[in-house]
Design an enzyme around this catalytic site. Structure first.
Site, PDB file in Angstrom:
ATOM      1  N   HIS A   1       8.191 -10.767  -6.707  1.00  0.00           N
ATOM      2  CA  HIS A   1       8.632 -11.422  -5.443  1.00  0.00           C
ATOM      3  C   HIS A   1       8.803 -10.313  -4.533  1.00  0.00           C
ATOM      4  O   HIS A   1       9.370  -9.280  -4.901  1.00  0.00           O
ATOM      5  CB  HIS A   1       9.465 -12.662  -5.811  1.00  0.00           C
TER       6      HIS A   1
ATOM      7  N   GLU B   1      14.673  -4.664  -7.169  1.00  0.00           N
ATOM      8  CA  GLU B   1      14.968  -5.724  -8.158  1.00  0.00           C
ATOM      9  C   GLU B   1      13.990  -5.441  -9.358  1.00  0.00           C
ATOM     10  O   GLU B   1      12.874  -5.505  -9.360  1.00  0.00           O
ATOM     11  CB  GLU B   1      15.208  -6.914  -7.752  1.00  0.00           C
TER      12      GLU B   1
END
Ligand SMILES: CC[C@H](C(=O)O)C(=O)SCCNC(=O)CCNC(=O)[C@H](O)C(C)(C)COP(=O)(O)OP(=O)(O)OC[C@H]1O[C@@H](n2cnc3c(N)ncnc32)[C@H](O)[C@@H]1OP(=O)(O)O
Ligand SMILES: [Co+2]
Length: 134
Positions: A7, A130
């Site tokens: 994402h 991330e």
């Protein structure tokens, strides 16, 4: 090491308003807002054919995205998340190469119920990065 783009996260001051932009103006499928107290954010996921957009709103007093929004009051791209097959192996390799892992260095369970880690933006092209084990 890194695989699929899981994402791209956008920090916003008002997650309901941002969700309406994606649902109404951009015609996208959006999730309900979910509070993530362990992470100090509320999340909404915008489902796309090839990845997801994660909308983030601060939750609680010491949200890790509060400073970012103070500097970017209308919001902005906050981080990018890549998938890795083994998050601890990836961490150990990156730390051995001098990268900084944020927090206590241990993976936490993220929005998808999978272990996640964050790497310092200064070590990765100015981009908060991330990793999610998938
Ligand atoms: C529910 C989980 C969900 C999931 O996907 O599963 C999530 O994604 S949770 C997302 C929210 N959690 C986090 O972001 C955790 C990791 N982030 C942090 O620990 C902080 O945001 C941190 C340390 C990256 C920055 O904290 P803060 O902004 O308070 O610190 P500074 O203002 O001192 O910033 C230090 C330095 O970094 C630059 N910075 C800050 N944020 C970003 C960013 N998003 N992208 C790029 N650079 C960033 C900031 O400008 C400072 O640089 P300087 O040159 O010193 O001004
Ligand atoms: Co994320």
């Amino acid at each position: 090491m890194i695989g699929r783009l899981n994402h791209v996260a956008i920090a916003v001051p008002d997650i309901q308003a941002a969700t309406a932009v994606y649902r109404e103006q951009l015609g996208a499928a959006v999730s309900e807002a979910v509070e993530q107290p362990d992470h100090g954010v509320t999340t909404v996921f915008v489902e796309l054919p090839n990845t997801k957009i994660e909308l983030l709103e601060p939750l609680g007093e010491d949200s890790p995205i509060a400073n970012y929004l103070a500097k970017n009051p209308v919001g902005g791209i906050h981080h990018i998340c890549y998938e890795v097959p083994d998050i601890r192996a990836a961490r150990d390799t990156l730390v051995a190469a001098g990268a900084r892992v944020l927090g206590d260095g241990e993976p936490k369970i993220g929005a998808h119920g999978k272990p996640v880690l964050f790497l310092h933006p200064k070590d990765f092209c100015g981009t908060l990065t991330e990793l999610e084990e998938a």
